[in-house]
Write an enzyme that holds these catalytic residues in place. Structure first.
Site, PDB file in Angstrom:
ATOM      1  N   HIS A  85      -2.832  -0.234   4.481  1.00 47.65           N
ATOM      2  CA  HIS A  85      -3.861  -1.213   4.113  1.00 47.65           C
ATOM      3  C   HIS A  85      -3.887  -1.429   2.597  1.00 47.65           C
ATOM      4  O   HIS A  85      -3.912  -2.572   2.117  1.00 47.65           O
ATOM      5  CB  HIS A  85      -5.236  -0.740   4.598  1.00 47.65           C
ATOM      6  CG  HIS A  85      -6.364  -1.629   4.188  1.00 47.65           C
ATOM      7  ND1 HIS A  85      -6.800  -2.682   4.965  1.00 47.65           N
ATOM      8  CD2 HIS A  85      -7.137  -1.640   3.070  1.00 47.65           C
ATOM      9  CE1 HIS A  85      -7.796  -3.298   4.339  1.00 47.65           C
ATOM     10  NE2 HIS A  85      -8.019  -2.680   3.184  1.00 47.65           N
ATOM     11  N   GLU A  86      -3.889  -0.337   1.842  1.00 44.57           N
ATOM     12  CA  GLU A  86      -3.958  -0.458   0.385  1.00 44.57           C
ATOM     13  C   GLU A  86      -2.676  -1.062  -0.187  1.00 44.57           C
ATOM     14  O   GLU A  86      -2.723  -1.882  -1.111  1.00 44.57           O
ATOM     15  CB  GLU A  86      -4.242   0.916  -0.242  1.00 44.57           C
ATOM     16  CG  GLU A  86      -5.586   1.509   0.152  1.00 44.57           C
ATOM     17  CD  GLU A  86      -6.757   0.575  -0.154  1.00 44.57           C
ATOM     18  OE1 GLU A  86      -6.734  -0.110  -1.195  1.00 44.57           O
ATOM     19  OE2 GLU A  86      -7.699   0.527   0.652  1.00 44.57           O
TER      20      GLU A  86
END
Length: 212
Positions: A85-86
């Site tokens: 996600h990051e």
């Protein structure tokens, strides 16, 4: 001293090796979304702080806070979902404008020097990192895209994307009525779980293929 300042980072060798191993599997898969990304100067660090946080700066500087992994008891699959996600935000450069603005401030200049060049106490480093980077607010569209890309990255790297469900269950349970800083700009946990379940039919085949 410089040695003491460096002690704020990468103190747990086993945990650091663990997140670096996961990053090593995700890194080559970034080429699917951005061909130049595997060649970035990737750096993976573990911040000695109890905060529940993680971020990825544009260019591949990934930092996990000790508290995120330890307090939530994250599995490798769950770490991979967070990391995916990051990293997705960095791949799509969702944070470039906000981070560029933050870098104009002295606190963000300090973060660049202390976070990856290294030089502050754990608590100061965590606070500055939050102010400069983690406090960035992404749009709902950015978050949804990062979720989808992140799950695909984790799956392609051989990590079970269904861990996205257990991750958000842990996040929600831990919040106790108040979200950790990591979640302060994210949609509510129940909605996030719905979104993960919606994309699973697309990413599960990628995971199954990677496991063969």
């Amino acid at each position: 001293t410089e040695a003491a300042a460096k002690g704020a980072l990468n103190q747990d060798a086993a945990m650091l090796a663990r997140i670096r191993g996961i990053a090593g599997k995700i890194r080559p898969k970034t080429a699917v979304f951005r061909p130049d990304a595997p060649g970035w100067n990737w750096e993976i660090s573990l911040i000695d702080s109890d905060e529940i946080n993680a971020f990825c700066m544009p260019g591949g500087k990934i930092a996990f806070f000790y508290g995120l992994i330890e307090k939530l008891g994250l599995t490798d699959d769950e770490i991979a979902v967070v990391m995916g996600h990051e990293v997705a935000h960095a791949l799509r450069e969702h944070s470039r404008e906000q981070v560029s603005q933050a870098l104009a401030a002295q606190t963000a200049i300090d973060v660049g020097a202390s976070l990856f060049g290294w030089g502050q106490s754990a608590s100061s480093l965590a606070n500055v990192a939050y102010e400069a980077l983690v406090a960035t607010r992404f749009s709902r569209a950015d978050e949804t895209e990062a979720d989808r890309i992140g799950l695909a990255l984790a799956a392609r790297a051989g990590y079970d994307p269904r861990a996205g469900v257990s991750l958000w269950q842990k996040m929600t349970a831990r919040s106790g009525g108040g979200l950790p800083e990591f979640l302060s700009s994210h949609p509510a946990g129940d909605k996030r779980i719905e979104e993960v379940n919606a994309v699973l039919p697309v990413v599960l085949p990628l995971y199954e293929a990677a496991r063969k």
